[in-house]
Motif scaffolding. Structure first.
Motif, short mmCIF file in Angstrom:
data_model
loop_
_atom_site.label_atom_id
_atom_site.label_comp_id
_atom_site.label_asym_id
_atom_site.label_seq_id
_atom_site.Cartn_x
_atom_site.Cartn_y
_atom_site.Cartn_z
N ASP A 14 45.77 45.43 39.42
CA ASP A 14 45.14 46.28 38.40
C ASP A 14 46.17 47.03 37.57
O ASP A 14 47.26 47.33 38.06
N GLY A 15 45.81 47.33 36.34
CA GLY A 15 46.65 48.17 35.49
C GLY A 15 47.31 47.46 34.31
O GLY A 15 48.13 48.06 33.61
N ARG A 58 46.45 49.30 30.93
CA ARG A 58 47.17 50.57 30.76
C ARG A 58 48.66 50.34 30.51
O ARG A 58 49.29 51.05 29.74
N ARG A 87 33.64 42.52 29.66
CA ARG A 87 34.68 43.01 28.75
C ARG A 87 34.50 42.39 27.36
O ARG A 87 33.80 41.38 27.22
MG MG Z 1 41.51 47.72 35.70
#
Ligand code: MG
Ligand code: IPE
Ligand code: IPE
Length: 244
Positions: free
Chosen positions: A20-21, A24, A71
């Protein structure tokens, strides 16, 4: 630390990762989210290599959840395109490294090109005896459990199974992970501390490890750190410390 320093301690047989990430990571650099996904490929290579090197037998990576279909279309399309190209470009290296590729999830819901590439890559690496690398794609644990119940019930109706034989062990055989041990260690990157519909059945007694590192920055050292942390845990499975 190097892999040397962990070789004498128990190595988890099965490690699962929620990568995850990516979004970001890209945002921090003023880039589009897809840039984060592209930069999330190298950490996969590093983790596969490190896992194999330290003796992990099963590595399961959460790459795309059922919920991720919601999404924006551009992002979903970009992820599917990336997936197809990465599978194609990586299969020979995986094969060379004796890695067996497998997939779990609702594979027929993926674009046909991705399905085809996955099928080819899984077949090509199917007899390899090293690390089993499993990609969770269009996967969610509640979907998996419901599918297992449907299959089990069908077998009961067709008299292949008896309701009285329903145990954890017989049920497990109907999950996507039928032939794998449960993960001993689950890593999630990016600081989020949740399961997000990943392996709900299988994680019942798994050690959870959360790190702030964003997936595109995750590397060999981070993976080794997680294993060292795991090795310091006392896994009691309901018993007392003194009983172990
Ligand atoms: Mg995520
Ligand atoms: C993980 O990174 C990759 C997928 C879920 C496909 P994210 O895309 O979720 O990144 P963040 O959480 O938005 O930073
Ligand atoms: C979980 O990450 C799914 C994958 C890593 C593939 P998400 O980023 O989709 O999870 P939530 O929605 O923030 O919990």
């Amino acid at each position: 630390m190097t892999d040397q320093s962990i070789s004498t301690s128990p190595i988890p047989q099965h490690v699962a990762i929620i990568m995850d990430g990516n979004g970001r990571w890209a945002k921090q650099r003023g880039e589009q989210r897809v840039k984060g996904h592209q930069n999330g490929v190298q950490p996969i290579r590093d983790v596969v290599e490190t896992a194999a090197k330290v003796g992990v037998k099963y590595l399961t990576l959460y790459a795309f959840s059922t919920e991720n279909w919601t999404r924006p279309k551009d992002e979903v399309d970009a992820l599917m395109t990336l997936l197809a190209s990465v599978i194609e470009s990586e299969v020979s290296t995986l094969h060379k490294n004796n890695v067996r590729l497998s997939v779990i999830g609702d594979i027929p819901s993926l674009p046909s090109e991705v399905q085809m590439k996955l099928q080819e890559a899984c077949k090509f690496t199917g007899t390899n005896t090293g690390l089993t690398l499993t990609l969770a794609l269009s996967y969610s644990a509640r979907w998996e459990i419901l599918e297992a119940i449907k299959k089990y019930t069908t077998d009961i109706l067709n008299k292949k199974r008896d309701i009285h034989d329903l145990t954890e062990n017989t049920f497990k055989q109907y999950l996507e992970t039928a032939n794998m041990p449960d993960p001993e260690l689950m890593i999630r990157t990016s600081g989020e501390q949740r399961i997000s519909n990943f392996l709900l059945w299988q994680l019942a007694y798994t050690e959870l490890y959360f790190t702030e590192v964003l997936w595109p920055d995750f590397g060999e050292k981070d993976f080794i750190d997680a294993i060292i942390d795991f090795q310091q845990r006392e896994r009691r499975f309901g018993k007392t410390s003194e009983q172990l």
